[in-house]
Write an enzyme that holds these catalytic residues in place. Structure first.
Site, mmCIF file in Angstrom:
data_model
loop_
_atom_site.group_PDB
_atom_site.id
_atom_site.type_symbol
_atom_site.label_atom_id
_atom_site.label_comp_id
_atom_site.label_asym_id
_atom_site.label_seq_id
_atom_site.Cartn_x
_atom_site.Cartn_y
_atom_site.Cartn_z
ATOM 1 N N PRO A 1 28.588 94.942 52.246
ATOM 2 C CA PRO A 1 28.223 93.981 51.197
ATOM 3 C C PRO A 1 27.080 93.096 51.676
ATOM 4 O O PRO A 1 26.902 92.900 52.872
ATOM 5 C CB PRO A 1 29.506 93.165 51.009
ATOM 6 C CG PRO A 1 30.274 93.329 52.275
ATOM 7 C CD PRO A 1 29.896 94.666 52.839
ATOM 8 N N GLU A 2 26.317 92.591 50.732
ATOM 9 C CA GLU A 2 25.276 91.633 51.097
ATOM 10 C C GLU A 2 25.888 90.242 51.223
ATOM 11 O O GLU A 2 27.016 90.000 50.831
ATOM 12 C CB GLU A 2 24.145 91.657 50.058
ATOM 13 C CG GLU A 2 23.194 92.849 50.200
ATOM 14 C CD GLU A 2 22.175 92.685 51.338
ATOM 15 O OE1 GLU A 2 22.219 91.655 52.043
ATOM 16 O OE2 GLU A 2 21.347 93.593 51.518
ATOM 17 N N LYS B 1 27.371 87.608 57.503
ATOM 18 C CA LYS B 1 28.363 88.333 56.719
ATOM 19 C C LYS B 1 29.705 88.380 57.441
ATOM 20 O O LYS B 1 30.591 89.129 57.073
ATOM 21 C CB LYS B 1 27.850 89.747 56.421
ATOM 22 C CG LYS B 1 26.623 89.720 55.512
ATOM 23 C CD LYS B 1 26.214 91.094 55.057
ATOM 24 C CE LYS B 1 25.268 91.741 56.030
ATOM 25 N NZ LYS B 1 24.751 93.040 55.537
ATOM 26 N N ARG C 1 17.503 103.560 57.887
ATOM 27 C CA ARG C 1 17.733 102.912 56.592
ATOM 28 C C ARG C 1 16.531 103.170 55.695
ATOM 29 O O ARG C 1 15.417 103.392 56.166
ATOM 30 C CB ARG C 1 17.904 101.393 56.761
ATOM 31 C CG ARG C 1 18.916 100.983 57.815
ATOM 32 C CD ARG C 1 20.338 101.349 57.424
ATOM 33 N NE ARG C 1 20.792 100.620 56.244
ATOM 34 C CZ ARG C 1 21.323 99.406 56.278
ATOM 35 N NH1 ARG C 1 21.468 98.775 57.414
ATOM 36 N NH2 ARG C 1 21.726 98.815 55.154
#
Ligand SMILES: [Zn+2]
Length: 363
Positions: A2-3, A61, A347
């Site tokens: 998740p961001e 995070k 990525r």
């Protein structure tokens, strides 16, 4: 993963619904999410039972709940983990929360066993996908039974909602489809700089296994300039700027989406080495990335819809605001050139070949 905006939504929800409560019991339906616990599942149960949650804190995070014995409950959501609080609302309180940046969503779930409506801490709007998995018993991994609040007059601010905990028998569920998330109880240690450990608590403490996590870009205690600051460390590295932005040991909280957005805003290709960017250029990249994160946080509290979250955590609403991430083949919103996508450090990197000149000699 998740961001940051999603993790902050979860943190704020835990602050509202769980802080001040005591864990009265634990059901371990599947021990695998407790694999990070020293001593295993039984040690987790022993350490968490009887403890009161005193805060909900986030660094980047990384999320933890300090406990009244000086330890903390550390929560990893992985790719598909959800924390759900059930039974914190009475029937009379079933209207959607009118607070504009509420972390909580109230979803109608006739099969809820604990009365009231479960609060999904990771969504704020029509979390249909969340409801699907949360009502499936095989995805419920760990359930913490929570006391009602000790006082009918909880402290102001981010504390519990007055009256919300009266006689409810609430539970905190870890629901996870893909088994990448988890919980463990860990010691808290002092921060190296004496500043608060993260967002949500003034205490200069952080989990012993999180000391390698740098402060995040929105943390007022983050050292940006100076000899040990982020700008200096970026400019001392020959690694690609995008790889550096994603390095949680340098600055935390930046995921793939925010990195692409910040680099597009600053007009810098992700492959450019940190050492090849001037101090003002690095500062501009950091500021543009921070601005993207601020916008995402504003959007995250009011319009995040779990149904439309992609694998990297872009919500449906925020996706409409994106200028780079996921826009390969579309026109650059600044110059009209067709956006390109390449793989960088494993990525995806989406960029405008005109606004973000690719370094000539690379690989
Ligand atoms: Zn462009």
């Amino acid at each position: 993963m998740p961001e940051l905006s999603e993790v902050e939504v979860v943190r704020a929800g835990l602050a509202r619904h769980v802080v001040g409560r005591t864990v009265t019991g634990v059901e371990v339906l599947d021990p695998r999410p407790l694999r990070r616990q020293d001593g295993g599942a039984q040690a987790f149960v022993d350490r968490i039972t009887g403890r009161t949650v005193t805060a909900a804190v986030r660094r980047g995070k990384f999320l933890w709940l300090p406990l009244d014995d000086g330890r903390a409950l550390s929560a990893h959501l992985g790719m598909s983990g959800q924390l759900l609080v059930r039974g914190t609302t009475t029937a009379a309180a079933s209207e959607p929360d009118p607070e504009p940046v509420s972390a909580a969503a109230f979803l109608t779930d006739p099969s809820a066993q604990h009365g009231g409506r479960p609060v999904d801490l990771s969504a704020t709007e029509q979390p249909r996908y969340v409801r699907d998995i949360s009502t499936s018993p095989r995805h419920l991994r760990v359930r913490l039974h929570l006391s009602t609040y000790p006082s009918a007059d909880p402290s102001a601010g981010e504390g519990p909602v007055p009256g919300a905990g009266s006689g409810d028998g609430a539970v905190l569920d870890l629901v996870d489809q893909r088994m990448l998330g988890g919980l463990h109880v860990v010691d808290l240690v002092p921060t190296a700089d004496g500043a608060p450990g993260g967002m949500g608590s003034p205490e200069p403490l952080l989990p012993a296994d999180a000391t390698h996590i740098a402060r995040d870009l929105l943390d007022p205690s983050l050292e940006r300039t100076g000899p040990g600051g982020v700008v200096t460390r970026v400019r001392a590295s020959k690694r690609a700027i995008k790889t550096l932005l994603l390095d949680q040991g340098l600055v935390s909280g930046i995921g793939n989406i925010y990195a692409d957005e910040g680099l597009w805003e600053a007009g810098v290709h992700g492959l450019r080495p940190g050492a090849a960017i001037g101090p003002r250029g690095v500062a501009r990249i950091l500021e543009s990335t921070a601005e993207v994160m601020r916008r995402a946080l504003e959007a995250g509290g009011t319009s995040f819809d779990a149904l439309y979250v992609d694998v990297e955590g872009a919500s449906g609403f925020f996706a409409r605001e994106l200028r780079a991430y996921g826009r390969q083949g579309q026109d650059c919103r600044r110059c009209g050139t067709s956006m390109l996508r390449e793989v960088l450090g494993g990525r995806s990197h989406t960029y405008c070949p005109r606004c973000q000149t690719r370094p000539r000699r690379s690989r």
